[in-house]
Design a protein around this motif. Structure first.
Motif, PDB file in Angstrom:
ATOM      1  N   TYR A 199     118.405  30.186  -2.818  1.00 25.93           N
ATOM      2  CA  TYR A 199     117.187  29.817  -3.532  1.00 25.93           C
ATOM      3  C   TYR A 199     116.088  30.872  -3.445  1.00 25.93           C
ATOM      4  O   TYR A 199     114.955  30.616  -3.838  1.00 25.93           O
ATOM      5  N   ALA A 200     116.427  32.049  -2.958  1.00 27.34           N
ATOM      6  CA  ALA A 200     115.415  33.107  -2.803  1.00 27.34           C
ATOM      7  C   ALA A 200     114.815  33.494  -4.150  1.00 27.34           C
ATOM      8  O   ALA A 200     113.601  33.706  -4.270  1.00 27.34           O
ATOM      9  N   GLY A 201     115.652  33.614  -5.170  1.00 34.76           N
ATOM     10  CA  GLY A 201     115.166  33.999  -6.489  1.00 34.76           C
ATOM     11  C   GLY A 201     114.235  32.961  -7.084  1.00 34.76           C
ATOM     12  O   GLY A 201     113.168  33.291  -7.610  1.00 34.76           O
ATOM     13  N   SER A 202     114.629  31.703  -7.005  1.00 29.79           N
ATOM     14  CA  SER A 202     113.780  30.626  -7.530  1.00 29.79           C
ATOM     15  C   SER A 202     112.471  30.542  -6.765  1.00 29.79           C
ATOM     16  O   SER A 202     111.409  30.291  -7.348  1.00 29.79           O
ATOM     17  N   ARG A 203     112.550  30.742  -5.463  1.00 26.11           N
ATOM     18  CA  ARG A 203     111.338  30.727  -4.634  1.00 26.11           C
ATOM     19  C   ARG A 203     110.375  31.836  -5.072  1.00 26.11           C
ATOM     20  O   ARG A 203     109.164  31.630  -5.158  1.00 26.11           O
ATOM     21  N   MET A 204     110.922  33.008  -5.381  1.00 29.96           N
ATOM     22  CA  MET A 204     110.100  34.128  -5.831  1.00 29.96           C
ATOM     23  C   MET A 204     109.386  33.798  -7.136  1.00 29.96           C
ATOM     24  O   MET A 204     108.208  34.140  -7.321  1.00 29.96           O
ATOM     25  N   ARG A 205     110.076  33.134  -8.045  1.00 34.23           N
ATOM     26  CA  ARG A 205     109.466  32.816  -9.340  1.00 34.23           C
ATOM     27  C   ARG A 205     108.328  31.806  -9.163  1.00 34.23           C
ATOM     28  O   ARG A 205     107.282  31.916  -9.800  1.00 34.23           O
ATOM     29  N   ILE A 206     108.544  30.818  -8.316  1.00 33.35           N
ATOM     30  CA  ILE A 206     107.487  29.836  -8.066  1.00 33.35           C
ATOM     31  C   ILE A 206     106.301  30.499  -7.372  1.00 33.35           C
ATOM     32  O   ILE A 206     105.142  30.201  -7.676  1.00 33.35           O
ATOM     33  N   LEU A 207     106.590  31.425  -6.467  1.00 27.85           N
ATOM     34  CA  LEU A 207     105.515  32.153  -5.801  1.00 27.85           C
ATOM     35  C   LEU A 207     104.709  32.999  -6.794  1.00 27.85           C
ATOM     36  O   LEU A 207     103.519  33.232  -6.600  1.00 27.85           O
ATOM     37  N   GLY A 208     105.368  33.440  -7.866  1.00 31.04           N
ATOM     38  CA  GLY A 208     104.653  34.194  -8.893  1.00 31.04           C
ATOM     39  C   GLY A 208     103.576  33.343  -9.554  1.00 31.04           C
ATOM     40  O   GLY A 208     102.462  33.809  -9.814  1.00 31.04           O
ATOM     41  N   ILE A 209     103.894  32.076  -9.813  1.00 28.47           N
ATOM     42  CA  ILE A 209     102.903  31.156 -10.365  1.00 28.47           C
ATOM     43  C   ILE A 209     101.835  30.849  -9.326  1.00 28.47           C
ATOM     44  O   ILE A 209     100.643  30.786  -9.631  1.00 28.47           O
TER      45      ILE A 209
END
Length: 238
Positions: free
Chosen positions: A42-52
């Protein structure tokens, strides 16, 4: 109060609130998505949410948009209580691309599930309602811009137990860039289809993911670390 409204060109969504609204949302996101590498795949999904989350944090700091919103204080109320005060509150806001925001709402379902499993009494957790409201606001905003029948289908898709484990997050970039390149009318017409693609993971996504995996495997890289040949425009017409 946290609010969401589609931008004039339907390029994205304007997330608005006072400092405390945005800070509360930011704190809830940080808590629910966990620590780096806490959830395998889930590292990639976590990164995208952190972008928001990054955009929301900067909005709360006044680095994005500043708006003045009527706070309900009328002249007769001030006279009744014998004081003078502003009738507007300062709200901060930031814009997020529609596909990016929809994906965050989908991905947060998995993180919420993990977070609830770690809590002895999740019903009384203060952060989960904030996340649920965030997801609900995304869907509510979406509802105002797609036909009723299509929105019902999207809701059913959101309720399916689809996981974003090892998700090819580059697909969100693909949809973002495709969406940016559309006209306002094309965006309105395609928004429900994009929401479905992010919620369901159809054949187009599966084909794309296999291509990314083919690039990742020889180099023994996680799927989210594969870069795509695409650049975002420096300035967006929201």
């Amino acid at each position: 109060m946290l609010t969401m409204k589609s931008t004039p060109n339907h390029t994205g969504v304007k997330i608005s609130g006072d400092y405390f609204d945005l800070d509360e949302l930011n704190q809830a996101i940080y808590r629910v998505i966990g620590q780096e590498d806490q959830y395998y795949g889930y590292a990639g999904s976590r990164m995208r949410i952190l972008g928001i989350s990054y955009e929301i944090r900067h909005a709360a700091q006044g680095d994005r948009n500043v708006d003045f919103v009527f706070n309900g204080l009328h002249e007769h109320t001030m006279k009744q209580h014998g004081f003078i005060a502003p009738d507007k509150n300062i709200y901060f806001s930031t814009e997020v691309l529609w596909p990016e925001l929809i994906y965050a709402a989908v991905a947060l379902k998995d993180f919420v599930k993990f977070y609830q499993q770690d809590k002895k009494f999740p019903l009384w957790d203060v952060h989960l309602p904030v996340i649920f409201r965030f997801q609900s606001l995304v869907l509510d905003c979406l509802q105002g811009h797609v036909p009723t029948a299509e929105f019902d289908t999207i809701l059913k898709a959101f309720n399916q137990p689809v996981t974003v484990n090892d998700y090819a997050i580059q697909y969100v970039d693909l949809l973002n860039l495709k969406y940016i390149g559309m006209t306002r009318q094309q965006r309105e017409q395609s928004l429900s289809a994009i929401a479905m693609k992010l919620a369901v993971q159809d054949q187009d996504y599966t084909t794309f993911r296999n291509q990314v995996l083919a690039a990742a495997v020889p180099h023994k890289k996680p799927i989210h670390e594969i870069a795509i040949q695409a650049e975002y425009p420096e300035k967006l017409e929201w």
